[in-house]
Design a protein around this motif. Structure first.
Motif, short mmCIF file in Angstrom:
data_model
loop_
_atom_site.label_atom_id
_atom_site.label_comp_id
_atom_site.label_asym_id
_atom_site.label_seq_id
_atom_site.Cartn_x
_atom_site.Cartn_y
_atom_site.Cartn_z
N ARG A 194 0.86 -1.19 0.00
CA ARG A 194 0.00 0.00 0.00
C ARG A 194 0.89 1.24 0.00
N LEU A 198 -2.10 3.32 3.98
CA LEU A 198 -3.04 2.40 4.63
C LEU A 198 -4.19 3.24 5.17
N ARG A 295 -1.26 -0.48 12.35
CA ARG A 295 -2.13 -0.57 11.18
C ARG A 295 -1.63 -1.72 10.32
N VAL A 297 -2.06 -4.80 7.07
CA VAL A 297 -2.63 -5.23 5.80
C VAL A 297 -2.59 -6.76 5.78
N VAL A 317 -7.68 -3.95 5.48
CA VAL A 317 -6.81 -3.20 6.38
C VAL A 317 -7.37 -3.43 7.78
#
Length: 492
Positions: A194, A198, A295, A297, A317
């Motif tokens: 990403r 994100l 955060r 993925v 996400v």
């Protein structure tokens, strides 16, 4: 890296609750201390609320601080910014970040959080203390308006200006504030697929929540990439509208804290759904300095023939948090298909001069030189995902073993060989060695048969730092009692 760690508070038309406390000078036996706290509930909705806390130091300058208070009606902090937060029961402890540790006389620090409440009572705390000294004084809290059941949270708005951090230049600059509603743009060396950012997970639709029970939390120390911590996943639960099940033994959470305080995360986990379907999950994550919520993925490999094949093509996400008090790790995964990166944005930058950890297998040419050490690894029962989007995934948990040669010790239980069977079969084993002199070494042995290239992470100031160079080759696994035998060689 300087990051102003502030998430936007949820705006609304609800009344605010404010509490102010003041203390005077401490006893002569200690440094003069004193503090004033302003606690403001800025918005409140069914099941949740947002709050700001401002603490002013009225005593001698502080270099490092903790602010504590107690919730009395079951409130829980769920997200936070501008500080590090832990909660044990109703007791909340907030620590400084790297950039607001210095709190001079008369200086203030502001922090904020989102929390949950029971919709019946949300009283303001009254027992604030700064570094153990009570912030007592007059309190005149107002009561927020009780929301109508089912009222949704207010729409997030752009965050107001924050208190600037100290003037000391950070390692690398950040251009925007961080937060739950910010898009996090990772460093180009660790993009998690990403590179444009994100997005905030909650802009999507919740897919599932998972709570992993952890075994050992192993601190390798500072390696060639940063401060490495390894969390051993020993089981857990998965709950959601479309997927329910368990987490299996054999997963690892590989947390790297960079020199500027930012986090890079890799995680491998094994899910088994309620109908017995195995799913492989590999996760990449990032977090700004001072933020305990990573955060992430997630990337899924579910059997193409299963009812969960939809996981293979989604855009996801989520968030990952660790609670050392309960020795658990929690994941929340959201489907963010159609959600585009938007402002505000947080740009992460790795510290200059630090080696970048690899996401893919390393490759290396050359021939085998002298043998370095040999492992005899014991294995558990394999978990076959079957044919999925990348081939046939077969996972073989690692249960232990021994190490002999220039390194002597044991192979710790945990991790697995997450091998991919296809036109070119690839091994990808992750596990930890414990040496006889109590050092930890993270091993990744990866590549096609006949071309395995290992990566080691040992403490950079320790006796096995020589392994951190990318100058090794590995034999293919050979048969051994209860598992396999592998020898590592110098590359020449």
């Amino acid at each position: 890296m300087r990051l102003v760690h502030r998430r936007p508070l949820l705006a609304g038309t609800l009344a605010a609750a404010t509490l102010v406390g003041v203390v005077g000078v401490a006893t002569a036996a200690s440094a003069a201390t004193g503090c004033r706290v302003t606690y403001t509930v800025s918005s409140q909705w069914n099941g949740g609320f947002g709050a700001n806390v401002a603490v002013t130091n009225l005593g001698d300058p502080l270099n490092g601080w903790q602010l504590t208070w107690s919730f009395t009606a079951g409130q829980q902090v769920t997200q936070y910014w501008n500080g590090t937060v832990s909660q044990n029961g109703g007791r909340v402890t907030v620590g400084n970040t790297t950039w607001n540790a210095a709190l001079g006389t008369g200086a203030s620090a502001s922090l904020g959080f989102n929390g949950s409440w029971n919709n019946a009572s949300n009283p303001a705390p009254t027992d604030f203390a700064l570094n153990g000294t009570p912030c007592t004084g007059s309190t005149t809290p107002t009561t927020p308006t009780t929301p109508t059941p089912g009222t949704p949270p207010p729409t997030p708005t752009t965050p107001p200006p924050t208190t600037p951090p100290p003037s000391t230049p950070p390692p690398t600059p950040s251009t925007t504030p961080s937060g739950a509603e910010a898009t996090i743009v990772p460093d180009p060396s660790w993009t998690c697929g990403r590179s444009t950012g994100l997005v905030p997970p909650t802009r999507g639709r919740l897919v599932f929540r998972a709570t992993a029970q952890l075994g050992a939390i192993r601190d390798v120390g500072v390696t060639q990439y940063g401060h490495r911590r390894i969390l051993d996943i020993r089981g857990g639960t998965v709950t959601g509208d479309r997927i329910n099940g368990t987490l299996l033994t054999g997963g690892l959470d590989l947390e790297l804290t960079l020199g500027n305080g930012a986090t890079e995360l890799e995680q491998v986990a094994i899910l088994r759904t309620s109908d017995g379907t195995p799913i492989y999950l590999r996760t990449c994550g990032v977090a700004p300095a001072g933020d305990a919520t990573v955060r992430i993925v997630p990337d899924f490999e579910a059997p193409n023939s299963s009812a969960y094949a939809w996981l293979n093509t989604g855009t996801y996400v989520g968030t990952r948090r660790v609670d050392t008090a309960t020795n658990t790790l929690t994941l929340a995964v959201y489907d963010v298909a159609g959600v585009s990166p938007a402002d505000p944005r947080v740009q992460l930058r790795d510290p200059a001069g630090t080696a970048n950890q690899p996401w893919d297998c390393l490759t290396g040419s050359g021939t085998r030189g002298a043998a370095v050490f040999t492992e005899t690894v014991t294995l558990g029962a394999s978990v076959s995902v079957g044919a999925s989007k990348r081939g046939t995934r077969n996972i073989i948990p690692i249960t232990g073993g021994t190490v002999t040669g220039r390194v002597t010790g044991t192979v710790l239980p945990g991790g697995a060989d997450y091998q991919l069977i296809g036109a070119t079969s690839t091994l990808d084993a992750r596990y930890v060695l414990s040496t006889d002199d109590r050092e930890l070494i993270l091993v990744r042995n990866c590549g096609a048969f006949g071309r395995l290239v290992p990566t080691f992470e040992a403490r950079a100031a320790g006796p096995y730092a020589f392994l951190n160079a990318d100058t090794w080759l590995s034999s293919d696994p050979g048969s051994a009692p209860g598992g396999v035998s592998i020898t590592f060689y110098e590359r020449r």
